[in-house]
Design a protein around this motif. Structure first.
Motif, PDB file in Angstrom:
ATOM      1  N   GLN A 209       0.785  -1.231  -0.107  1.00 51.70           N
ATOM      2  CA  GLN A 209       0.074   0.108   0.010  1.00 51.70           C
ATOM      3  C   GLN A 209       0.711   1.142   0.154  1.00 51.70           C
ATOM      4  OE1 GLN A 209      -3.338  -0.011   3.158  1.00 51.70           O
ATOM      5  NE2 GLN A 209      -3.408   2.016   2.584  1.00 51.70           N
ATOM      6  N   LEU A 210       0.709   2.081  -0.988  1.00 51.50           N
ATOM      7  CA  LEU A 210       1.729   3.056  -1.134  1.00 51.50           C
ATOM      8  C   LEU A 210       0.912   4.655  -0.581  1.00 51.50           C
ATOM      9  CD1 LEU A 210       2.415   2.576  -4.880  1.00 51.50           C
ATOM     10  CD2 LEU A 210       3.724   1.959  -2.810  1.00 51.50           C
ATOM     11  N   ILE A 211       1.880   5.199   0.017  1.00 53.50           N
ATOM     12  CA  ILE A 211       1.531   6.577   0.575  1.00 53.50           C
ATOM     13  C   ILE A 211       2.412   7.359   0.006  1.00 53.50           C
ATOM     14  CG2 ILE A 211       0.327   5.387   2.576  1.00 53.50           C
ATOM     15  CD1 ILE A 211       2.945   6.429   4.115  1.00 53.50           C
ATOM     16  N   PHE A 212       2.186   8.870   0.233  1.00 50.29           N
ATOM     17  CA  PHE A 212       3.017  10.116  -0.287  1.00 50.29           C
ATOM     18  C   PHE A 212       4.617   9.991   0.130  1.00 50.29           C
ATOM     19  CE2 PHE A 212       4.320  14.297  -0.531  1.00 50.29           C
ATOM     20  CZ  PHE A 212       4.762  14.323  -2.129  1.00 50.29           C
ATOM     21  N   ASP A 213       4.543   9.594   1.384  1.00 50.68           N
ATOM     22  CA  ASP A 213       5.996   9.446   2.020  1.00 50.68           C
ATOM     23  C   ASP A 213       6.768   8.449   1.299  1.00 50.68           C
ATOM     24  OD1 ASP A 213       5.351  11.347   3.803  1.00 50.68           O
ATOM     25  OD2 ASP A 213       5.027  10.165   5.375  1.00 50.68           O
ATOM     26  N   ASP A 214       6.220   7.397   0.686  1.00 57.14           N
ATOM     27  CA  ASP A 214       7.017   6.273   0.048  1.00 57.14           C
ATOM     28  C   ASP A 214       7.638   6.980  -1.151  1.00 57.14           C
ATOM     29  OD1 ASP A 214       6.243   4.372   1.717  1.00 57.14           O
ATOM     30  OD2 ASP A 214       4.613   3.887   0.745  1.00 57.14           O
ATOM     31  N   PHE A 215       6.910   8.027  -1.839  1.00 60.44           N
ATOM     32  CA  PHE A 215       7.511   8.673  -3.045  1.00 60.44           C
ATOM     33  C   PHE A 215       8.321   9.535  -2.595  1.00 60.44           C
ATOM     34  CE2 PHE A 215       6.311  11.002  -7.237  1.00 60.44           C
ATOM     35  CZ  PHE A 215       6.809   9.932  -7.976  1.00 60.44           C
ATOM     36  N   ARG A 216       9.770   9.255  -2.815  1.00 59.05           N
ATOM     37  CA  ARG A 216      10.831  10.272  -2.328  1.00 59.05           C
ATOM     38  C   ARG A 216      11.092  11.313  -3.222  1.00 59.05           C
ATOM     39  NH1 ARG A 216      13.533   5.177  -1.921  1.00 59.05           N
ATOM     40  NH2 ARG A 216      14.858   5.576  -3.722  1.00 59.05           N
ATOM     41  N   ILE A 217      10.474  11.640  -4.578  1.00 61.23           N
ATOM     42  CA  ILE A 217      10.748  12.882  -5.199  1.00 61.23           C
ATOM     43  C   ILE A 217       9.901  13.948  -4.745  1.00 61.23           C
ATOM     44  CG2 ILE A 217      11.534  11.559  -7.187  1.00 61.23           C
ATOM     45  CD1 ILE A 217       8.759  12.153  -8.509  1.00 61.23           C
ATOM     46  N   GLY A 218       8.839  13.648  -4.050  1.00 62.71           N
ATOM     47  CA  GLY A 218       8.048  14.490  -3.117  1.00 62.71           C
ATOM     48  C   GLY A 218       7.150  15.624  -4.086  1.00 62.71           C
ATOM     49  N   ASP A 219       6.944  14.882  -5.226  1.00 64.41           N
ATOM     50  CA  ASP A 219       5.882  15.828  -5.985  1.00 64.41           C
ATOM     51  C   ASP A 219       4.500  15.182  -5.859  1.00 64.41           C
ATOM     52  OD1 ASP A 219       4.335  16.421  -8.710  1.00 64.41           O
ATOM     53  OD2 ASP A 219       5.844  17.812  -8.943  1.00 64.41           O
ATOM     54  N   LEU A 220       3.759  15.802  -5.425  1.00 60.48           N
ATOM     55  CA  LEU A 220       2.170  15.312  -5.065  1.00 60.48           C
ATOM     56  C   LEU A 220       1.263  15.253  -6.295  1.00 60.48           C
ATOM     57  CD1 LEU A 220       0.493  14.438  -2.715  1.00 60.48           C
ATOM     58  CD2 LEU A 220      -0.256  16.864  -2.482  1.00 60.48           C
ATOM     59  N   ASP A 221       1.731  15.994  -7.236  1.00 63.37           N
ATOM     60  CA  ASP A 221       0.830  16.067  -8.488  1.00 63.37           C
ATOM     61  C   ASP A 221       1.195  14.715  -9.097  1.00 63.37           C
ATOM     62  OD1 ASP A 221      -0.346  18.458  -8.193  1.00 63.37           O
ATOM     63  OD2 ASP A 221       1.211  19.640  -9.138  1.00 63.37           O
ATOM     64  N   ILE A 222       2.504  14.432  -9.519  1.00 60.96           N
ATOM     65  CA  ILE A 222       2.761  13.012 -10.005  1.00 60.96           C
ATOM     66  C   ILE A 222       2.190  11.973  -9.225  1.00 60.96           C
ATOM     67  CG2 ILE A 222       4.561  11.556 -10.674  1.00 60.96           C
ATOM     68  CD1 ILE A 222       6.327  14.151 -11.260  1.00 60.96           C
ATOM     69  N   PHE A 223       2.443  12.120  -7.998  1.00 67.60           N
ATOM     70  CA  PHE A 223       2.164  10.920  -7.083  1.00 67.60           C
ATOM     71  C   PHE A 223       0.480  10.641  -7.066  1.00 67.60           C
ATOM     72  CE2 PHE A 223       0.643   9.014  -2.832  1.00 67.60           C
ATOM     73  CZ  PHE A 223       1.425   7.921  -3.049  1.00 67.60           C
ATOM     74  N   ASN A 224      -0.246  11.676  -7.064  1.00 65.86           N
ATOM     75  CA  ASN A 224      -1.679  11.652  -6.909  1.00 65.86           C
ATOM     76  C   ASN A 224      -2.667  11.493  -8.403  1.00 65.86           C
ATOM     77  OD1 ASN A 224      -2.095  11.877  -4.225  1.00 65.86           O
ATOM     78  ND2 ASN A 224      -2.267  14.035  -4.039  1.00 65.86           N
ATOM     79  N   ASN A 225      -1.733  12.135  -9.437  1.00 67.36           N
ATOM     80  CA  ASN A 225      -2.708  12.042 -10.678  1.00 67.36           C
ATOM     81  C   ASN A 225      -1.986  11.208 -11.625  1.00 67.36           C
ATOM     82  OD1 ASN A 225      -4.016  14.353  -9.571  1.00 67.36           O
ATOM     83  ND2 ASN A 225      -2.652  15.722 -10.239  1.00 67.36           N
ATOM     84  N   ILE A 226      -0.907  10.679 -11.534  1.00 69.75           N
ATOM     85  CA  ILE A 226      -0.187   9.596 -12.247  1.00 69.75           C
ATOM     86  C   ILE A 226       0.221   8.124 -11.802  1.00 69.75           C
ATOM     87  CG2 ILE A 226       1.924   9.338 -13.924  1.00 69.75           C
ATOM     88  CD1 ILE A 226       0.116  11.768 -14.725  1.00 69.75           C
ATOM     89  N   ILE A 227       0.951   8.149 -10.868  1.00 65.20           N
ATOM     90  CA  ILE A 227       1.200   7.105 -10.213  1.00 65.20           C
ATOM     91  C   ILE A 227       0.115   5.979  -9.607  1.00 65.20           C
ATOM     92  CG2 ILE A 227       2.725   5.930  -8.615  1.00 65.20           C
ATOM     93  CD1 ILE A 227       4.313   6.750 -10.767  1.00 65.20           C
TER      94      ILE A 227
END
Length: 308
Positions: free
Chosen positions: A259-277
């Motif tokens: 289960q992925l959360i934003f803290d796992d996404f080290r590049i720290g871009d919320l738009d990429i995380f929420n809208n792409i990944i």
């Protein structure tokens, strides 16, 4: 193409004049050893060689042979030859629909007699390197990673536009040629318009670690109990899931699981995380975007990072 079994060279006869090329093995064993192992059923599905002009007057090519020659009998060998034929058919379809700029270009294809055995083959352009090699040696900025993801997305979109699903996306199957990223190795493709399934019922389709949920369930789920309704159809949305894992690998070098959360996404871009990944890595296909929707989702990211 004509192969000389004594000189271990081939002649590409489409040009004027015809050119002789030396074969240099790229994989782990010589094709001509295969007919000593007839019936063994072991080894890779294909053998890949570089065809080099000894005079360095012409560019190198790559020749891919199907390992399952005509003397290997049985449904397993027949299916492997069928998959090889489908790979060629997909490459030719890309040429017909002017999408070949996004795939390794096919130059020639046919069947060649070697040591008394007939091998299917095709000739294609030679890539400079693959994505895995590139990522292992290069340190990229976030903008460069966005450019890279965008190039691969466009290549996969071109494939989907002509009704072909790759189903085996991984760094080893993405290639850089000239100034563009291209997709190769179409051995596991599916055609959208076909009404039959070439896959075995529990066959693992795709690369370990990058399998979509439906590919994983096809290979490992409890499908014998009628209580369970399990989606095991590997299609365009399966490509989107694999591409999401590939994007994560490009961004931070790891394979996303759990289960992925934003803290796992080290590049720290919320738009990429929420809208792409996150949309790409949804368990249920209905929650994943198709390739056109994904391209639309990517447009604000292109603008944000000045990617054209």
């Amino acid at each position: 193409m004509r192969y000389d079994d004594n000189l271990k060279c081939l002649r590409l006869e489409g040009g004027e004049p015809p050119k002789d090329y030396l074969l240099v093995l790229m994989m782990d064993r010589l094709l001509v050893e295969l007919y000593d192992q007839a019936g063994s059923g072991k080894g890779k599905n294909s053998s890949v060689f570089v065809a080099m002009d000894p005079n360095s007057e012409e560019p190198d090519y790559v020749v891919k042979f199907c390992n399952d020659h005509d003397k290997l009998i049985g449904s397993i060998h027949e299916k492997k030859r069928m998959r090889f034929d489908r790979e060629i058919r997909a490459l030719l379809k890309a040429v017909d629909y002017h999408k070949n700029a996004f795939l390794l270009n096919i130059v020639d294809h046919g069947t060649e007699k070697i040591g008394g055995y007939s091998f299917k083959y095709y000739v294609m352009e030679k890539a400079d390197y693959d994505l895995g090699t590139f990522l292992a040696r290069e340190k990229l900025s976030l903008q460069q990673k966005i450019v890279l993801c965008d190039g691969i997305l466009k290549a996969l979109m071109a494939l989907h536009e002509i009704g072909i699903y790759h189903r085996d996306l991984k760094p080893d199957n993405i290639f850089f040629v000239g100034d563009q990223w291209k997709i190769g190795d179409l051995g596991f493709i599916a055609f959208r318009e076909e009404d039959f399934d070439i896959d075995d019922r529990t066959e693992k389709i795709g690369p370990t670690g990058l399998l979509s949920p439906e590919a994983t369930n096809k290979a490992f789920a409890n499908r014998n109990n009628p209580e369970f309704e399990i989606d095991c159809i590997i299609d365009d949305k399966s490509d989107v899931f694999q591409l999401g894992k590939l994007f994560w690998y490009i961004f931070q070098g790891a394979i996303p699981t759990g289960q992925l959360i934003f803290d796992d996404f080290r590049i720290g871009d919320l738009d990429i995380f929420n809208n792409i990944i996150i949309p790409m890595l949804q368990y249920a296909k209905l929650r994943r975007p198709n390739i056109v929707q994904l391209d639309n989702n990517f447009e604000p990211i292109r603008k944000k990072f000045a990617v054209v």
